[in-house]
Design a protein around this motif. Structure first.
Motif, PDB file in Angstrom:
ATOM      1  N   ALA A 291       7.148  -3.297  -8.283  1.00  0.00           N
ATOM      2  CA  ALA A 291       7.038  -2.532  -7.566  1.00  0.00           C
ATOM      3  C   ALA A 291       6.412  -2.955  -6.213  1.00  0.00           C
TER       4      ALA A 291
ATOM      5  N   ARG B  49       2.996  -3.807  -5.830  1.00  0.00           N
ATOM      6  CA  ARG B  49       1.691  -3.281  -5.907  1.00  0.00           C
ATOM      7  C   ARG B  49       0.616  -4.410  -6.166  1.00  0.00           C
TER       8      ARG B  49
ATOM      9  N   ASP C 169       3.343   1.926  -1.581  1.00  0.00           N
ATOM     10  CA  ASP C 169       4.486   1.142  -1.776  1.00  0.00           C
ATOM     11  C   ASP C 169       4.419  -0.133  -1.216  1.00  0.00           C
ATOM     12  N   ARG C 170       5.214  -1.145  -1.342  1.00  0.00           N
ATOM     13  CA  ARG C 170       5.012  -2.494  -0.854  1.00  0.00           C
ATOM     14  C   ARG C 170       4.567  -2.684   0.571  1.00  0.00           C
TER      15      ARG C 170
ATOM     16  N   THR D 265       2.191   6.374   5.794  1.00  0.00           N
ATOM     17  CA  THR D 265       1.966   5.801   4.328  1.00  0.00           C
ATOM     18  C   THR D 265       0.495   5.556   4.073  1.00  0.00           C
TER      19      THR D 265
END
Length: 440
Positions: free
Chosen positions: A23, A25, A83-84, A146
């Motif tokens: 993911a 992370r 998120d990445r 984000t």
């Protein structure tokens, strides 16, 4: 040691979960290039780099994120929800702050940020980027959407002898790629020169009941010449969350012990205890503070007031309600210190906050204007169901104006100077106030 091993095992199990790695992370901040740039100065600066990195990371992660330093002196960050792209950007910002702090404008310096993309045969697979590339490619709009966290520059940690070290001054010898950093001498001051932290107690007059019923604990920073600053201003130089926690804990423990002594001698008194946003906002500092609160006997909690300091403007209502819910079982009221100015309090209604504390500016020439502002502030506060405590009152005329405006609680040199230890509750009538004014 056992706790450390358990944490290491837990982190490793988390890192080895393919879903977490894939993911995007899990991130690694590789300090290898920074070590190369610092060269022979790395051993002398190593602990200061780690302290700065720890402070930056602590301010950048949420309470559900995890970070730790590896045996190779790099950092692993595990993000719970980002998120990445957003997670990599947070890492890049941390890296750039470190570079700026220790290498200045050295354009050749960079830090590699690696993102875990999966687990193969028990080994984590990483994809690598550089902090400058990540920042250059960052989309401002996506960044704002984000990631709403801000990385703050840390204060340099104290030197080994306990004296505060100033920011690391670095110069460079040579030109171009052959430049090498040179560590310059640092200014060292004794703790006394920098000011000692403590707590003093200001008497608060309840105008309606005509009694000094409360003593407000306020942080103070005292200097060698006998002067001091108090309140949130005394903490301006403190940025480390654990140091702020210690100051808050010292104030709470000392105040409750005094309160208990007064109670046992059959003296009744309300005491206001400061607690900073920095302490309540993060779980790792909030939990130890709440553990102290849980040890406060039930019979003392009804005499305790929490004074919230350093709360940034615009804290979301839900977040404020959450933090107030944590401390509500241990106190009678909760007040928040805010700037003395006309503003809306509608967002504070229904959060569980009892009142607002405002320090009046020390400007006697502006008293007429300040009186008008105080009237407007009280009107808005009453609509929100909040009490108002006005501090910093130095003249009888301002105390009279506060009463006329509907202020219930007042403090300042006109009521009484800060003291090392609270006194018993005492009655103070208006004739007493005027008589003391004449005697002064």
């Amino acid at each position: 040691m056992a706790d450390s091993r358990r944490l290491e095992q837990r982190l490793w199990r988390l890192l080895m979960q393919p879903a977490v790695a894939s993911a995007g992370r899990v991130h690694l901040i590789d300090l290898g290039m920074m070590r190369e740039c610092l060269g022979t100065n790395w051993p002398a600066l190593r602990q200061r780099v780690f302290a700065a990195a720890d402070a930056l990371i602590d301010r950048s992660l949420t309470r559900n994120d995890i970070s730790f330093r590896t045996s190779a002196d790099d950092y692993v960050l595990v993000f719970a929800s980002l998120d990445r792209h957003a997670a990599a950007l947070v890492c890049a910002r941390i890296a750039q702050e470190l570079l700026q702090l220790f290498l200045g404008d050295d354009r050749s310096a960079d830090i590699r940020v690696s993102t875990a993309v999966g687990v193969v045969d028990g080994h984590i697979q990483f994809e690598h980027s550089f902090a400058k590339v990540l920042m250059a490619n960052a989309r401002p709009q996506a960044d704002r959407r984000t990631d709403d966290r801000t990385v703050f520059a840390p204060v340099a940690p104290a030197a080994g002898d306990g004296s505060p070290a100033m920011a690391a001054p670095l110069a460079f010898a040579g030109e171009g790629e052959g430049r090498t950093p040179v560590v310059l001498p640092q200014l060292k001051l004794s703790p006394d020169d920098s000011g000692r932290f403590g707590i003093k107690y200001r008497p608060v007059w309840d105008i309606g009941q005509l009694v000094i019923s409360t003593y407000m604990g306020t942080p103070v920073r005292s200097f060698p010449d006998g002067s001091f600053v108090e309140g949130a201003a005394a903490l301006n130089s403190v940025t480390d969350a654990m140091e702020i926690l210690k100051l808050d804990a010292d104030a709470l423990v000392g105040s409750v012990e005094i309160l208990n002594g007064l109670f046992r001698s059959k003296s009744r008194l309300l005491m206001s205890v400061p607690v900073c946003f920095d302490t309540l906002a993060a779980r790792r500092t909030r939990q130890p503070f709440l553990e102290i609160c849980q040890s406060i006997p039930d019979y003392l909690r009804r005499f305790l007031i929490f004074e919230l300091l350093r709360f940034p403007p615009g804290v979301p209502t839900g977040r404020l309600s959450e933090l107030l819910h944590e401390v509500r079982p241990y106190c009678r009221w909760s007040f928040m210190q805010m700037d003395f100015k006309q503003q809306s309090f509608s967002g504070l209604a229904g959060t569980g906050l009892s009142g607002i504390t405002m320090a009046m500016p020390a400007d006697r020439s502006a008293e007429p204007r300040l009186m008008e502002e105080m009237n407007a502030i009280v009107t808005v506060a009453e609509r929100a169901g909040l009490m108002i405590c006005v501090t910093g009152l130095s003249t009888t005329s301002m105390v009279v104006a506060a009463r006329a405006a509907g202020v219930r609680l007042v403090a300042g040199n006109r009521i009484g100077p800060p003291q090392n230890r609270p006194r018993a509750m005492k009655r103070l009538d208006w004739p007493d106030l005027y008589r003391e004014d004449d005697e002064g």
